[in-house]
Design a protein around this motif. Structure first.
Motif, short mmCIF file in Angstrom:
data_model
loop_
_atom_site.label_atom_id
_atom_site.label_comp_id
_atom_site.label_asym_id
_atom_site.label_seq_id
_atom_site.Cartn_x
_atom_site.Cartn_y
_atom_site.Cartn_z
N ARG A 147 -7.80 1.49 5.10
CA ARG A 147 -8.18 2.70 4.33
C ARG A 147 -9.39 3.21 4.72
N ILE A 207 1.55 5.15 1.08
CA ILE A 207 1.09 6.18 1.94
C ILE A 207 1.75 7.50 1.83
N THR A 257 -3.94 7.33 0.67
CA THR A 257 -3.32 6.09 0.54
C THR A 257 -3.93 5.42 -0.66
N LYS A 258 -2.98 4.54 -1.18
CA LYS A 258 -3.31 3.76 -2.35
C LYS A 258 -2.82 2.30 -2.49
N SER A 305 -6.14 10.74 4.55
CA SER A 305 -6.84 9.60 3.11
C SER A 305 -5.83 9.36 2.08
N ILE A 348 0.75 -1.21 0.28
CA ILE A 348 0.00 -0.05 0.01
C ILE A 348 0.94 1.27 0.02
#
Length: 232
Positions: free
Chosen positions: A127, A52, A139-140, A137, A50
Motif C-alpha cells: 500500500r 483493490i 486499496t484497503k 492508491s 486486500i
C-alpha cells in the motif's frame, strides 16, 4: 549372441518378470508416502485480504506488483529476514477471490508467527509503494493475517505418484539388465541362430499330471488300497 527384441518379445519379457515391477512400484510408492508423512518439515500458512478498487485490465498488473523485489526487499528489511527478496516472494501466493476486486495473499513458512508477519508486512509495504510505482492508491486492507496453529498438510499423493513412476522405470531397467545377462536358450529360433542348424522337433513340457509313469504309479497305489497322492 545378439538379441532382437520386438514388441511381442518385449511384453513377454516383462510378463515373465512382472514380480520385479510390482515389487519396485510398491516399495517406492510406500517410500514416497513414508517420506511425506514422517520426514517433511511442517509448514504453516497465513492469509490476508486486500481490496483493490479497479475493474479494468490494470487489475492484473496491480496484483502482480505485490511480489516484486521492490516490495519484498522492504519486507525482508522490516522483519530482518535472513533470506533474499526472491526467496520471500516464492513463499507468497496471490489469488483474486472469484471475480471480485478482493485479493488474498497467502504466505507459507515453517514458523506460523513469521507466516502471519510476512503477510501483513507485504500488505503494508504494498500500500505504501503502490502510489509511487503506479500512481494508484485505491486499496484497503480487509483482513489481516493471523497465526495459524495447525500446519498445512501437503497431500502425499504427489510423492507417491513420483515413487510409483520411479519404481516402474527402475524395474524396467532391472528387467532389461537381467535379460541381457541371461544367455539361456528359450525359443527354437534362438537355438537355430546359435547352432546354425534347423530344429527337427521339440519335447513338450512334462508335469506330474501328464507323466504316464506317475499316472501308472497313482493307479498302482490305488489298487493296493493305500492313500492316493494327488500330483499337480
Amino acid at each position: 549372441m545378439e538379441k532382437e527384441i520386438d514388441i511381442k518379445n518385449l511384453f513377454t519379457l516383462i510378463k515373465r518378470r512382472i514380480w520385479i515391477m510390482i515389487t519396485f512400484a510398491l516399495l517406492l510408492t510406500a517410500a514416497g508416502w513414508g517420506y511425506s508423512t514422517y520426514f517433511t518439515t511442517p509448514v504453516y500458512d497465513a492469509s490476508a485480504r486486500i481490496l483493490i478498487r479497479d475493474d479494468t485490465k490494470f487489475f492484473n498488473t496491480l496484483t502482480e506488483v505485490i511480489r516484486e523485489p521492490v516490495i519484498m526487499s522492504k519486507v525482508t528489511e522490516e522483519l530482518n529476514l535472513n533470506r533474499s527478496p526472491q526467496a520471500v516472494a516464492s513463499q507468497i501466493s496471490v489469488m483474486p477471490v472469484g471475480e471480485s476486486q478482493i485479493v488474498e495473499i497467502t504466505v507459507t513458512d515453517p514458523n506460523p508467527v513469521m507466516a502471519a508477519k510476512i503477510a501483513n508486512s507485504t500488505m503494508k509495504h504494498y500500500r505504501e509503494e503502490l502510489p509511487k510505482l503506479l500512481n494508484f492508491s485505491q486499496t484497503k486492507i480487509l483482513t489481516e493475517a493471523k497465526e495459524n496453529a495447525e500446519p498445512y498438510k501437503e497431500s502425499p499423493v504427489k510423492r507417491m505418484l513420483i515413487g510409483l513412476i520411479a519404481g516402474i522405470v527402475l524395474s524396467l531397467g532391472m528387467i532389461f539388465l537381467l535379460d541381457s545377462l541371461d544367455d539361456s536358450v528359450r525359443t527354437e529360433e534362438e537355438a537355430e541362430k546359435l547352432t546354425s542348424l534347423p530344429v527337427l522337433g521339440s519335447v513338450s513340457k512334462m508335469t506330474r499330471k501328464t507323466s504316464p509313469i506317475l499316472k501308472d504309479k497313482r493307479l498302482k497305489i490305488s489298487v493296493r488300497g493305500e492313500s492316493v497322492v494327488s500330483y499337480k
